[in-house]
Design a protein around this motif. Structure first.
Motif: not given
Length: 374
Positions: A171-184
């Motif tokens: 298994v692999a885990v990646c991540a990406g930015p999503i827009l919220h009121s703070v960095p998320c």
């Protein structure tokens, strides 16, 4: 986990489905992904430990914790859980507990453990996903490293995302930015390709004819090619794509993660606010769908319609709505009014999405089965 044939069973256990504040039927945010014998947590709001004790999960099986953002309703339960895992919940020995999160996660954990004079019998490590405006190295505070802390990585974005922040053969885990009121951030779990459908009758005659070991059948099942004693080459069925799950934190616009989130088996997307005239008794008379959406976005959140639209955009097979306002009760299995509200929320998402929709409730388990298509 199996290292040759994927991760085996996989399911989601919703420990907390509330937004901002808990209610009598919804706890603060936390979601567990159970991968065969391991448990990974995504967010860890207050009282997550209590929810774990009520759930089907074994606390000592928690290996990793992923934090989407550092708002309190997503992180206030983290340090108490770390303390329990390191002192008696099956975690006093073994590998360090791994924690992933944006800038501030490491500082929060270290300061909390330091000022509460916590002594841990197990080590931990915090890896931080750094945004372009974050400091590339070092911490944002001056406390010395905790006695049980192993220095973690500061992981920079590459082409706008964080690829393979964890990866093994299964298994692999990646991540990406999503827009919220703070960095998320949002997280994407992708299982490695799994064995395709196999018809043993296709191979048995040749194996028996050449008196080759029948144990070679297991190699064919894994998609390998084998050469029989007479030179005949048998090819196992091609592997199928593994399962893919997208788990978003709080967001009013997750489009920045779209490229790595395409075609998931499951999308978990917040739906904090909804316009439900005639269904939700707390609906304001002057509200409209547009005004509710505008208000949700200004607070960094989404409506069911926004969640449905994103599910369609990335081609999700299943949409699970999560992170509901405290005014939406979560005991819909035994509460007629709660069930009516959840069905109405699902209908709003259905306006923009044709797939299966589930409204999460606390302690719900959702099994994710491998695709039946080759």
């Amino acid at each position: 986990m199996s290292r040759k044939s994927g991760i085996g069973s996989m399911d989601l256990v919703f420990l907390g489905t509330a937004s901002a504040q808990p209610s009598s039927t919804r706890n603060h945010s936390s979601l567990a992904v159970r991968l065969a014998g391991d448990v990974w947590l995504f967010d860890c709001g207050e009282a997550t430990q209590h929810q774990l004790q009520k759930s089907v999960l074994r606390m000592g099986k928690i290996k990793k914790i992923f934090i989407t953002h550092t708002h309190g309703d997503h992180i206030f339960g983290l340090v108490p859980l770390i303390s329990t895992l390191a002192n008696g919940a099956g975690g006093a020995v073994g590998d360090p507990l791994e924690i992933y999160g944006p800038l501030g996660t490491r500082a929060y954990v270290r300061a909390s453990l330091t000022y509460t004079h916590s002594i841990l019998a197990r080590q931990y490590v915090v890896h931080e996903l750094r945004f372009p405006d974050d400091p590339p190295d070092g911490d944002n505070f001056s406390l010395p490293i905790h006695a049980s802390e192993i220095p973690g990585r500061n992981i920079p974005q590459v082409d706008g995302v964080w690829r393979n922040i964890f990866r093994d053969d299964a298994v692999a885990v990646c991540a990406g930015p999503i827009l919220h009121s703070v960095p998320c951030v949002g997280y994407v779990i992708t299982e490695a390709p799994i064995p395709g459908k196999m018809d043993p009758k296709k191979y048995i005659p040749d194996i028996k004819r050449t008196k080759a070991p029948m144990t070679w059948m297991s190699r064919l099942q894994q998609g390998e090619s084998i050469e029989l004693p007479d030179g005949t080459v048998l090819h196992g069925p091609p592997r199928r794509p593994g399962r893919k799950v997208v788990i978003l934190g709080d967001t009013y616009d997750p489009s920045l993660i779209s490229d790595i989130a395409t075609s998931p088996d499951v999308l978990v997307h917040e739906a904090t606010n909804a316009h439900l005239p005639g269904v939700d008794p707390s609906t304001k008379p002057d509200d409209t769908s547009e005004s509710v959406e505008t208000r949700a976005k200004t607070r960094g959140h989404s409506t069911p319609q926004l969640a449905g639209a994103f599910a369609t955009l990335i081609g999700a097979r299943k949409l699970i709505l999560n992170h509901f306002s405290a005014r939406y009760p979560g005991d819909d299995e035994g509460n007629e009014e709660a069930g009516r509200i959840m069905k109405a929320i699902a209908r709003l998402a259905k306006e923009h999405y044709d797939g299966e929709i589930i409204c999460a409730r606390d302690l719900m388990t959702v099994e994710i089965k491998p695709s039946t298509t080759d």
